[in-house]
Enzyme design. Sequence first.
Site, mmCIF file in Angstrom:
data_model
loop_
_atom_site.group_PDB
_atom_site.id
_atom_site.type_symbol
_atom_site.label_atom_id
_atom_site.label_comp_id
_atom_site.label_asym_id
_atom_site.label_seq_id
_atom_site.Cartn_x
_atom_site.Cartn_y
_atom_site.Cartn_z
ATOM 1 N N ASN A 294 0.875 -1.174 0.000
ATOM 2 C CA ASN A 294 0.000 0.000 0.000
ATOM 3 C C ASN A 294 0.911 1.223 0.000
ATOM 4 O O ASN A 294 1.505 1.559 1.014
ATOM 5 C CB ASN A 294 -0.893 -0.025 1.251
ATOM 6 N N GLU B 295 -5.047 -4.800 10.664
ATOM 7 C CA GLU B 295 -4.029 -3.781 10.868
ATOM 8 C C GLU B 295 -4.304 -3.030 12.167
ATOM 9 O O GLU B 295 -5.126 -2.097 12.181
ATOM 10 C CB GLU B 295 -4.052 -2.776 9.703
ATOM 11 N N LYS C 34 0.153 4.234 -0.292
ATOM 12 C CA LYS C 34 -0.462 5.416 0.316
ATOM 13 C C LYS C 34 -0.221 6.644 -0.577
ATOM 14 O O LYS C 34 -0.251 6.511 -1.803
ATOM 15 C CB LYS C 34 0.049 5.598 1.747
ATOM 16 N N GLY D 41 2.865 2.435 10.777
ATOM 17 C CA GLY D 41 3.803 3.539 10.610
ATOM 18 C C GLY D 41 4.542 3.916 11.879
ATOM 19 O O GLY D 41 5.220 4.933 11.930
ATOM 20 N N HIS E 114 -9.419 1.279 4.968
ATOM 21 C CA HIS E 114 -8.150 1.486 5.676
ATOM 22 C C HIS E 114 -8.363 2.429 6.865
ATOM 23 O O HIS E 114 -9.131 3.386 6.762
ATOM 24 C CB HIS E 114 -7.093 2.060 4.724
ATOM 25 N N GLU F 233 -6.710 4.767 7.965
ATOM 26 C CA GLU F 233 -6.461 6.178 7.670
ATOM 27 C C GLU F 233 -7.677 6.822 7.004
ATOM 28 O O GLU F 233 -7.876 8.027 7.117
ATOM 29 C CB GLU F 233 -5.197 6.310 6.806
ATOM 30 N N SER G 3 3.747 -2.080 10.292
ATOM 31 C CA SER G 3 5.190 -2.172 10.488
ATOM 32 C C SER G 3 5.771 -3.541 10.115
ATOM 33 O O SER G 3 6.669 -4.049 10.777
ATOM 34 C CB SER G 3 5.570 -1.790 11.921
#
Length: 268
Positions: free
Chosen positions: A10, A183, A12, A189, A96, A98, A229
Amino acid sequence: MNRLPIVAGNWKMHKSIAEARALVEGLKPRIAGLAGVEVVVCPPYTAIAAVREAAAGSGIALGAQDVFWKEKGAYTSQVAPGMLVDAGCRYVIIGHSENRGRFGVPEPEMTEALCRWFGETDESVNAKTKAALAAGLVPIVCVGETLEDRRAGRTDAVIAAQVERGLAGLSAGQVAGLVVAYEPVWAIGTGETCDTPEADRVCGVIRGVLAAGFGDGAAGSARIQYGGSVKPGNARELFSQPHIDGGLVGGASLESDSFAQIVRAAVP
Ligand code: 13P
């Protein structure tokens, strides 16, 4: 049940068209001829066409990072499932964290009001998943708890609710072909990985929710990725767990060498 591991990058909001092309060109020789793993890259929309061209004939599949649930219409800025198919995508990431307005690394300017702008809910995840399936795409449906959820002891309940609501109304056959990505938001991250037994346990919880809702056959076929990660150094251990069928990789997918190492780690 023998499930083919799937490793997806991904990207992003990273990579210009030229950088995207270069990344794929770097990846190709590093994973050439590799069997026993499915490899997907999910560039930003602007680089999808270039990546399609660069990846042609390599076995690297193309995915998008989001989709809208309508086929067409007055929805400025949105991209329809059929448009993604037309652009060469086989996969699409849906839900996701985010896009649910939840960031692994605290970002001070992301106030609650700004986060609401992202607007993803279990209901929109459900609508997008159904629309993606109807268009022939393979959804990668993301779920994950925040640090606050985990500290409050509600990880399993949060995950179960996201899976149940996000996949409500799907058929067993549709669920069998799905990819679900676990996730944990606090591991995205941050450099902090969920420890391997716990990651596998939560993926097992997800499989249990799939079995309860759609039957053992569907639950045994659906692939569940771990994301958060994932690095060359931890990928093999994570991917060798019984309920983890590969990974959804952010930062480490932005460089061909590290992503290729992670892909290789999924081959038993
Ligand atoms: P990182 O691998 O950078 O933690 O990101 C994970 C992720 O969000 C993939 O979708």
